[in-house]
Design a protein around this motif. Structure first.
Motif: not given
Length: 404
Positions: A326-346
């Motif tokens: 539940y996010g304690k061992a990784g980053t959880l985002i809405d992967v349908r959103s290009t913006d959220e994928i970009y922001s999490a990686i960055k």
């Protein structure tokens, strides 16, 4: 240690090379997959249990029986998709026949289709691990007739099976809703921890993002990842995205899509890789991004965490939140959103403190939940529970008959 366990499932023969004595070296190339099941079998062998495996392969024309130390592998011919006409009856008959002839104490089938039906129709106590949601599979794959037949096979299995296992919380909830029974969770295992997080550091330059998926489809959602990465690459040419899996080879389906959309820069299309090659790639990567919209488990996530590689996954993607604690061992985002994928990686690539925190949390998550000895022990306890309940029911029935 007298328990004799049958496994009815797709497997790969090669990983058992140290345990078997095949009469033909070519037999080591047989099998149709099931890495997680292979690990389970190896774990049980390591504990000293006797295993008998029943599996299918479309590349053979006659039965093959391989014997080894504490293991027997029975491989039967499997037809092409024509088998849907008679609902896999020939394949199920093959499996059922040899299961009934064996002296196993319990048969454990994986996936809720032909292997599970063979186990149900055998005369052995059974348990079935459900590894996907058949309705979601039907909705998201194009071969609708084939998937529809398998959907009804799944419905048959869930309505007739006495003993079920879920491989994740997501599948547990699905099964409990369908069957109105309590279902145990036993996750897929990982072999071992390959590196300690303290020995790893986030690269300052030449950073590598990796994603591993089989199939370039709407469900796998890799196009959103490529679009997000193009923004990362436009800002920093030293970042690379490695794409691994079927349809992700050079000049393959995903590569052609990227060229068409003019976003192929910085992407390495590596295609299919062996499990050992995948582990090496994960160990060398700075981030794993898993953009899939739905997962019944997510082996790639566990393999990445075992290397101390931080993971980004979908917070609405089936089992993914549960696997990532539940996010304690990784980053959880809405992967349908290009913006959220970009922001999490960055954010992770530019924040060394957060990277190290997630790297260590990933390894601890695997140590506590997914290591092979832990998962093997859970299976053995489940087998004994089933057999003890069956014996108790048999004794109760005998008492009732004698009193009557």
């Amino acid at each position: 240690m007298s328990l004799k366990i049958g496994i009815c499932s797709p497997i790969l023969v090669g990983p058992f090379s140290k345990h078997i004595n095949p009469t033909n070296p070519e037999y080591l190339k047989l099998g149709t997959g099931g890495d997680g099941v292979v690990r389970i079998i190896l774990g049980l062998l390591n504990m000293g249990y006797q295993i008998e495996v029943f599996t299918l392969d479309p590349n053979i024309n006659e039965e093959i029986h391989i014997h080894g130390d504490n293991i027997k592998i029975h491989i039967f011919p499997s037809r092409g998709k024509i088998k849907i006409i008679d609902v896999f009856s020939k394949e199920i008959s093959y499996l059922k026949k040899i299961i009934n002839k064996s002296d196993i104490d319990i048969i454990h089938a994986h996936w809720s289709y032909e292997y599970a039906i063979a186990a149900l129709k055998s005369n052995k106590p059974h348990v079935i691990t459900v590894r996907d949601n058949a309705l979601n599979v039907l909705k998201n794959f194009n071969d609708k007739i084939y998937r529809l037949v398998r959907y009804f096979m799944n419905e048959y299995v869930l309505s007739h099976a006495k003993n079920l296992i879920a491989n994740s919380l997501y599948i547990q909830k699905y099964l409990e809703k369908k069957t109105r029974r309590e279902i145990d969770i036993i996750p897929n295992p990982i072999d071992s921890i390959y590196e300690n997080a303290a020995q790893r550091n986030l690269r300052k330059t030449d950073q590598i993002i990796i994603s591993i998926n089989n199939g370039f489809s709407k469900l796998k959602n890799t196009s959103k990842l490529m679009s997000a990465f193009s923004r990362i690459h436009n800002e920093n040419k030293n970042v690379t995205l490695q794409l691994v899996g079927i349809h992700f080879e050079a000049n393959g389906m995903a590569h052609k899509w990227a060229i068409e959309h003019n976003i192929e820069g910085g992407i390495e299309f590596l295609g299919h890789k062996s499990n050992s090659e995948v582990i090496d790639l994960l160990r060398n990567a700075d981030i794993l991004v898993h953009p899939s919209l739905e997962e019944s488990f997510g082996n790639t996530l566990v393999e990445a965490m075992a290397q101390g590689t931080p993971c980004i996954g979908g917070k609405y993607s089936g089992a993914v939140p549960w696997v990532l604690d539940y996010g304690k061992a990784g980053t959880l985002i809405d992967v349908r959103s290009t913006d959220e994928i970009y922001s999490a990686i960055k954010f992770i690539l530019e924040n060394e403190k957060e990277w190290k925190k997630q790297s260590l949390a990933s390894i601890n998550n695997v140590k506590e939940r997914f290591l092979l000895p832990i998962v093997s022990d859970l299976h053995i306890k489940k087998y004994h529970t089933i057999l003890n309940e069956q014996n108790e029911n048999r004794n109760e029935k005998q008492k009732s008959q004698s009193s009557g």
